[in-house]
Design an enzyme around this catalytic site. Structure first.
Site, mmCIF file in Angstrom:
data_model
loop_
_atom_site.group_PDB
_atom_site.id
_atom_site.type_symbol
_atom_site.label_atom_id
_atom_site.label_comp_id
_atom_site.label_asym_id
_atom_site.label_seq_id
_atom_site.Cartn_x
_atom_site.Cartn_y
_atom_site.Cartn_z
ATOM 1 N N CYS A 65 0.851 -1.188 0.000
ATOM 2 C CA CYS A 65 0.000 0.000 0.000
ATOM 3 C C CYS A 65 0.886 1.236 0.000
ATOM 4 O O CYS A 65 2.076 1.158 0.284
ATOM 5 C CB CYS A 65 -0.956 0.000 1.180
ATOM 6 S SG CYS A 65 -0.164 -0.276 2.758
ATOM 7 N N GLU A 112 -8.513 8.391 3.888
ATOM 8 C CA GLU A 112 -7.971 8.124 2.560
ATOM 9 C C GLU A 112 -9.051 7.833 1.532
ATOM 10 O O GLU A 112 -10.060 7.207 1.838
ATOM 11 C CB GLU A 112 -7.008 6.933 2.608
ATOM 12 C CG GLU A 112 -5.783 7.208 3.441
ATOM 13 C CD GLU A 112 -4.730 6.121 3.345
ATOM 14 O OE1 GLU A 112 -3.557 6.457 3.568
ATOM 15 O OE2 GLU A 112 -5.071 4.958 3.061
#
Length: 177
Positions: A65, A112
């Site tokens: 990620c 996010e």
């Protein structure tokens, strides 16, 4: 030096930039990605984040990620981080996006706009020990039970993605790669 990341609105339109540390301290919505890499047997590659990471250290999570930098294309950033963290690259396909918000144990805030990519790789990764302390391949049918039995050893975003998937979704991902 603090990475400069892309701030976005709730439709993923860029609205500015800020330093990574500042973003996570103030909880600003920013662009991110999560990569899920599978082998030919359908096992998912998990990584254990290095103990030195400033948040979610030592927790198990998806294959890779990260965040694109200002001016960096999303998929290019995903390929960059896959190489930096796991020591390999593979074709990636974007399968979904979602927004999540979570307050982490060290008072950092994750907010996010997360883009989810999938890929296939059939060799062992060469992990960067500054980023990743361990890895394992996990059978997807057993993954939910592993998470339910020890939820505190997995990252918040990983649990959110996995818990939001149906088995049909996972089968569809397998067909796409």
């Amino acid at each position: 030096m603090d990475e400069i990341l892309v701030l976005v609105d709730k439709h993923d339109n860029p609205i500015g930039s800020a330093g990574k540390a500042d973003i996570h301290q103030k909880g600003m919505l920013h662009r991110a990605f999560s990569i899920f890499v599978f082998d030919n047997k359908g096992n998912l590659l998990l990584q254990k984040r290095a103990a030195t990471k400033y948040h979610s250290a030592g927790l198990w999570t998806n294959s890779c990620c990260g965040h694109p930098r200002v001016g960096e294309a999303l998929e290019a950033a995903a390929h960059r981080r896959l190489g930096e963290e796991m020591g390999f690259d593979c074709p990636l396909k974007k399968v979904s996006s979602f927004i999540y918000h979570a307050i982490l144990p060290n008072n950092l805030i994750e907010y996010e706009y997360d883009h989810v990519f999938i890929g296939r790789f059939d060799k062992e990764p060469i992990i960067n020990l500054d980023e990743v302390s361990d890895y394992k391949w996990v059978n997807l049918l057993k993954l939910r039970a592993l998470i339910n039995n020890a939820p505190d050893v997995y990252t918040v975003w990983f649990k959110k993605i996995i818990n939001g998937l149906s088995y049909q979704d996972i089968e569809e991902w397998q067909r796409l790669i």
